[in-house]
Motif scaffolding. Structure first.
Motif, PDB file in Angstrom:
ATOM      1  N   ALA A 142      -5.072   2.282  -8.619  1.00 37.40           N
ATOM      2  CA  ALA A 142      -4.970   3.749  -7.904  1.00 37.40           C
ATOM      3  C   ALA A 142      -6.333   3.786  -7.100  1.00 37.40           C
ATOM      4  N   ARG A 143      -6.572   4.993  -6.418  1.00 33.95           N
ATOM      5  CA  ARG A 143      -7.590   5.240  -5.561  1.00 33.95           C
ATOM      6  C   ARG A 143      -8.708   4.679  -5.947  1.00 33.95           C
TER       7      ARG A 143
ATOM      8  N   SER B 202      -1.623  -3.065 -10.118  1.00 29.91           N
ATOM      9  CA  SER B 202      -1.787  -1.939  -9.341  1.00 29.91           C
ATOM     10  C   SER B 202      -3.185  -1.415  -9.579  1.00 29.91           C
TER      11      SER B 202
ATOM     12  N   GLU C  35       4.489   0.544   0.708  1.00 32.64           N
ATOM     13  CA  GLU C  35       4.876  -0.148   1.916  1.00 32.64           C
ATOM     14  C   GLU C  35       4.347  -1.640   1.949  1.00 32.64           C
TER      15      GLU C  35
ATOM     16  N   ILE D  18       0.915  -1.103   0.004  1.00 34.39           N
ATOM     17  CA  ILE D  18       0.027  -0.100   0.065  1.00 34.39           C
ATOM     18  C   ILE D  18       0.893   1.319   0.246  1.00 34.39           C
ATOM     19  N   ASP D  19       0.759   2.006  -1.117  1.00 36.30           N
ATOM     20  CA  ASP D  19       1.752   3.059  -1.209  1.00 36.30           C
ATOM     21  C   ASP D  19       3.165   2.900  -1.089  1.00 36.30           C
TER      22      ASP D  19
ATOM     23  N   ASP E 206      -7.196   7.260   2.706  1.00 37.82           N
ATOM     24  CA  ASP E 206      -6.371   8.195   1.890  1.00 37.82           C
ATOM     25  C   ASP E 206      -5.252   7.284   1.265  1.00 37.82           C
ATOM     26  N   TYR E 207      -5.479   6.179   1.142  1.00 36.79           N
ATOM     27  CA  TYR E 207      -4.367   5.273   0.298  1.00 36.79           C
ATOM     28  C   TYR E 207      -4.342   5.917  -1.263  1.00 36.79           C
ATOM     29  N   LYS E 208      -3.279   5.816  -1.885  1.00 34.76           N
ATOM     30  CA  LYS E 208      -3.261   6.249  -3.131  1.00 34.76           C
ATOM     31  C   LYS E 208      -2.954   5.220  -4.121  1.00 34.76           C
ATOM     32  N   GLN E 209      -2.344   3.799  -3.720  1.00 40.95           N
ATOM     33  CA  GLN E 209      -2.046   2.770  -4.770  1.00 40.95           C
ATOM     34  C   GLN E 209      -2.003   1.514  -4.073  1.00 40.95           C
TER      35      GLN E 209
END
Length: 742
Positions: free
Chosen positions: A740-741, A738, A682, A679-680, A696-699
Motif C-alpha cells: 500500500a502507499r 502488494s 492497472e 499500479i492500482d 497518489d498511488y494506492k497499491q
C-alpha cells in the motif's frame, strides 16, 4: 517439489532497489510408479489447443507457438502475444508454426502467412520481416516452415513457396535460394521442410522434392537420394546430423539412416502398428525422439533400434496425440507441442517412491487394509503390517496375505493392530483394539493374552514395547497410566497416573520414554523407578511442543523425538535437548514418524509429505505427491527401516516405500523473474526494469515466478522491499506481493 532449508547465503534476488525475493525451491526430479504426464490446456489459460512448437529462452521462460499466437509460460500463467491490427508492432500473424531461440537469446517466430518475427525483449513487441515482391533482398515467402541456426550463428529460414533464405544480420536483409528450373544446381523445390548442418559446415535442406546439400563455399546445391537405394519419397520432412556426421532423415513415408557417401537411404522399420509420420527429430542422450502423428517414439542411435518411449513399456509416449515438436530440459522435463491436445509435460525421470494402495481390495471392508498403522519386519525379510482390519503379511513386492482366516474375514470380524514388538525369542506381541495378542512364529495362530491384573480380556492395548529385561510396557485405553508387566512372573509396575500416554520408547540404556498428547515427555528409569517430566512449560522451556508423536535412537546414540512443532534432539551424555524447527509460513508443523537411514540421514513422515534431514547441518528437503508420493499424509509411529535399507511409511491410504540412496535432490536454484506489475489494478506493460510511482498511488502489486516447472505450486518464496521493509516475510507459496502507499 523438494525444498531446501535453512536459508543459504546468495539465495536472495534483488530487482533494482525496489524488491527482493528469496526463493525456496528445488526440485526433485520424480522409478517405480506410473510415468507422470500433465496436460496444459484451457483450464490453465491455453485458449487454443493447437500447439506447433516449443522453446526455452535463456531467462528460463517456456515459449509455445500456437494457432492463436505466441504464449510465454512461467509455471503459473500464460502471457499471450497476438496480432492486433491496431498495434503495428504486435505479432504479424497468429498462426505460429516455427520458433528458434538463437545463441544470442533472440526469439525468432515463423508464422503461416505473416512472415518472420523477431521478439524485442525490452519493449515486448515484434520486428517484422515480410516478403516484398519489389525487393529481392526481402524474405522470399511469408509462410515459414523451418528456422535454423548454424554453428557460425547464421540464421536460415525455410519457407513454403519462397525457398531457403539466409538472414543478413548487418542490414536485416535476406539472401534467397530458390528453385530455378533452368539451373540444375539450384534448390530443387521452394517448399523447405527441414534444415541441418554437417560437421563440415555444409547446409542440408529437405524439400518437397528431394534432399539437397549446399557447400559452405558455393551457392550451388547438390541433390541426393535419387539412386535405386535412395529415398523412398522425395518429400524430406526432418533431418538430424550428429557431431560425427551420421545423418537420420524422415521422409513422408518413413524414418531412416542416410549415407551421403554412397547416396543410400536405409529405412528403419517402426514398431508394429505404428505409422512412421515423423514431423521433427530431437536428440536426447543416446536417442532420437521422433514427433509423429501418433505420439513420441524413441530410437536408440547406439543400439540402432527402437525402445519403449513410455515407462509402462508402450512404444509411443502420448500415443494417439499428433505431436509436432518436443523439447527436453536438462532437469528431465519433456514438453510436447500437440496439434489438437494442447501441451503435454512429461516427467522423464521416474519417481523414486513406490506406493501400494487399495490393499486386498477383493476383501470386504477392504479400505481398512490400506490403513497401515504399524509395521515389523519378519526374520525372513518380509513384513508384518498392522492394519485397521487385521495383521497382514507383505512380501515386499506385491503380495499381501491377511493373517486372519477367510471365514473370519467373511464374517466382518476386524482386529486393528495398533503396535507390534518382538520379544527375545522372536515372538511378536500385538497391541490391538481387542487386547494383547502373541504370535510365537510366523506360521502360528494368534494367541490372546489374558491380563488378569487389568480385568481379563478385551482391554484395548494402544501400545506395547519390550525392554532389555524382558518386561512389556503397555498403554491401556482403559487406564490413564503406563504399565510395566513381566509376562513370566506376572509382576506389574504402574507409572504416570492420569497421563494420556501415546507410546513408550525403550532406549539403549533401557530407559523408557513416554510420549503424550499435551503433557510433554516422561523419562522413566525402571531400575530406580525414577520419573522426569520434560515439557514446554517447565522452567527451562525444554520442549517446543507438549505433543510427542514418535521417538527413535540414532546411530550416535542421540534420541530424536517427533513433535507437533518439529523435532527434539536429546543428547544422553549431556542430558540436554535441542529443538529442530521445521518452519513453513513461519509455523512449525507435526512430524509423525521418523527413521534414520544407513547414511545417517533422518527421514520424517509428516502431514505435508516426507522430509529428509541432515542431522549435522540441519538442512532439510521435502517431497510431496509432486515427487511421486501417493499421499502427503502419514500416520504416527508407522515406520520401518528394513534390513535391505529400504524405508517404509504407513498412511490411511496405503504403504510408501523407497530406497533412500536412490532419492536424489536437484540442488540447482532456478532463475527468478518478475512477471507482472500493477499500479492500482492497472497493468504496467511491458514489465519495467525500474519504476517511478505516482504520488497518489494506492497499491503496488508485483507478480514473480521461479522458473522451475516440476511443481510450480510447491515453489516457496520470501519477499522484502529493500530500503522500505527490510525484514523477510514468512515463507509462502504465494507468488504475488502488494504494498500500500509507502
Amino acid at each position: 517439489m523438494m525444498r531446501h532449508f535453512p536459508y543459504r547465503a546468495g539465495s536472495a534476488y534483488i530487482v533494482r532497489a525496489m524488491i527482493a525475493i528469496l526463493l525456496f525451491c528445488c526440485a526433485l526430479l520424480p522409478v517405480y510408479g506410473q510415468q507422470k504426464i500433465e496436460s496444459l490446456s484451457l483450464h490453465d489459460g491455453l485458449l487454443n489447443p493447437q500447439v506447433y512448437d516449443v522453446a526455452k529462452d535463456e531467462q528460463g521462460f517456456i515459449w509455445f507457438g500456437t494457432a492463436d499466437g505466441v504464449k510465454r509460460y512461467d509455471g503459473y500463467t500464460f502471457t499471450s502475444f497476438r496480432h492486433d491490427k491496431n498495434t503495428p508492432s504486435s505479432l504479424s500473424n497468429n498462426s505460429v508454426g516455427a520458433m528458434l531461440i538463437d545463441s544470442k537469446n533472440r526469439l525468432w517466430i515463423g508464422t503461416w502467412g505473416g512472415g518472420l518475427n523477431l521478439y524485442q525483449r525490452k519493449t515486448q513487441n515484434f520486428k517484422h520481416f515480410l516478403q516484398d515482391e519489389e525487393n529481392p533482398s526481402s524474405l522470399g515467402g511469408n509462410k515459414i516452415q523451418a528456422i535454423f541456426e548454424s554453428r557460425s550463428g547464421q540464421i536460415w529460414i525455410g519457407t513454403n513457396g519462397g525457398g531457403l533464405n539466409l538472414f543478413n544480420d548487418v542490414d536485416n536483409t535476406f539472401v534467397r535460394f530458390e528453385h530455378n528450373p533452368n539451373d540444375k544446381t539450384s534448390l530443387g523445390h521452394n517448399r523447405v521442410w527441414s534444415i541441418a548442418e554437417d560437421p563440415s559446415n555444409n547446409i542440408w535442406v529437405g524439400t518437397s522434392d528431394g534432399l539437397y546439400r549446399k557447400s559452405r563455399y558455393t551457392t550451388q546445391f547438390e541433390r541426393f537420394g535419387d539412386t535405386p537405394n535412395g529415398l523412398d519419397h522425395p518429400e524430406v520432412r526432418a533431418i538430424y546430423i550428429n557431431k560425427k556426421g551420421y545423418m537420420w532423415i524422415a521422409t513422408r513415408n518413413s524414418f531412416g539412416r542416410f549415407y551421403p557417401k554412397s547416396n543410400r537411404y536405409a529405412p528403419i522399420e517402426f514398431p508394429a502398428g505404428a505409422i512412421p509420420s515423423v514431423t521433427k527429430i530431437t536428440p536426447y542422450e543416446d536417442a532420437l525422439l521422433l514427433s509423429t502423428f501418433t505420439g513420441i517414439f524413441k530410437f536408440n542411435t547406439r543400439k540402432a533400434t527402437f525402445e519403449p518411449a513410455a515407462e509402462n513399456g508402450d512404444w509411443a509416449l502420448s500415443d494417439n496425440r499428433d505431436v509436432r515438436q518436443v523439447m527436453v530440459e536438462s532437469s528431465g522435463l519433456l514438453w510436447a507441442a500437440t496439434r489438437y491436445s494442447g501441451i503435454k509435460k512429461v516427467f522423464l525421470n521416474p519417481p523414486r517412491f513406490q506406493g501400494w494402495t487399495n490393499i486386498l481390495s477383493n476383501q470386504m471392508l477392504s479400505g481398512l487394509f490400506s490403513q497401515i498403522i504399524s509395521m515389523a519386519q519378519k526374520p525372513n525379510g518380509e513384513m508384518w503390517l498392522g492394519t485397521g482390519r487385521s495383521l497382514v503379511n507383505f512380501d515386499g513386492i506385491s503380495k499381501f496375505t491377511p493373517q486372519m482366516s477367510q471365514e473370519n474375514l467373511d464374517s466382518l470380524n476386524r482386529l486393528r493392530i495398533d503396535s507390534m514388538t518382538y520379544d527375545n525369542n522372536e515372538g511378536l506381541y500385538l497391541g490391538t483394539d481387542f487386547g494383547l495378542y502373541y504370535l510365537a512364529t510366523s506360521s502360528s495362530d494368534l494367541e490372546e493374552i489374558a491380563l488378569d491384573w487389568a480385568g481379563g480380556l478385551n482391554n484395548t492395548v494402544e501400545w506395547v514395547a519390550h525392554d532389555a529385561e524382558g518386561w512389556l510396557w503397555l498403554n491401556l485405553a482403559k487406564y490413564r497410566h503406563v504399565v510395566r508387566w513381566n509376562p513370566k512372573t506376572n509382576e506389574v509396575q504402574r507409572y504416570l497416573d492420569e497421563v494420556d500416554a501415546e507410546f513408550t520408547f525403550i532406549d539403549n540404556q533401557n530407559n523408557a520414554w513416554v510420549g503424550t498428547q499435551g503433557e510433554g515427555l516422561f523419562q522413566i528409569d525402571p531400575s530406580t523407578q525414577g520419573v522426569i517430566n520434560y515439557n514446554a512449560n517447565d522452567d527451562a522451556n525444554t520442549l517446543s511442543s507438549n505433543h510427542i508423536n514418535a521417538a527413535m535412537q540414532a546411530i550416535d546414540d542421540t534420541i530424536w523425538f517427533a513433535t507437533n512443532r518439529g523435532l527434539e534432539k536429546y543428547t544422553p551424555s549431556t542430558k540436554s535437548f535441542e529443538t529442530i524447527s521445521l518452519d513453513i509460513d513461519g509455523v512449525g508443523f507435526a512430524v509423525l514418524s521418523l527413521v534414520q537411514d544407513r547414511q545417517g540421514m533422518l527421514w520424517l513422515a509428516t502431514s505435508k509429505g516426507i522430509y529428509r534431514l541432515n542431522p549435522n547441518t540441519q538442512e532439510f528437503q521435502y517431497f510431496t505427491t509432486n515427487d511421486g508420493l501417493h499421499s502427503n499424509t502419514f500416520l504416527p509411529r508407522s515406520a520401518l527401516l528394513a534390513s535391505d535399507g529400504f524405508i517404509y511409511f504407513g498412511s490411511i491410504d496405503g504403504l510408501t516405500g523407497f530406497n533412500p540412496n536412490a532419492v536424489s535432490a536437484n540442488d540447482a536454484i532456478p532463475p527468478l523473474a518478475i512477471t507482472g506489475v500493477e499500479i492500482d489494478g492497472e497493468e504496467v506493460f511491458p514489465v519495467p526494469t525500474s519504476l517511478v510511482l505516482p504520488n497518489d498511488y494506492k497499491q503496488l502489486t508485483i507478480t514473480f515466478a521461479a522458473l522451475d516447472y516440476h511443481a510450480s505450486e510447491d515453489n516457496q518464496y520470501r519477499t522484502r522491499l529493500v530500503n522500505y521493509y527490510d525484514t523477510w516475510s514468512d515463507i509462502t507459496d504465494r507468488y504475488t506481493v502488494s504494498y500500500a502507499r509507502m
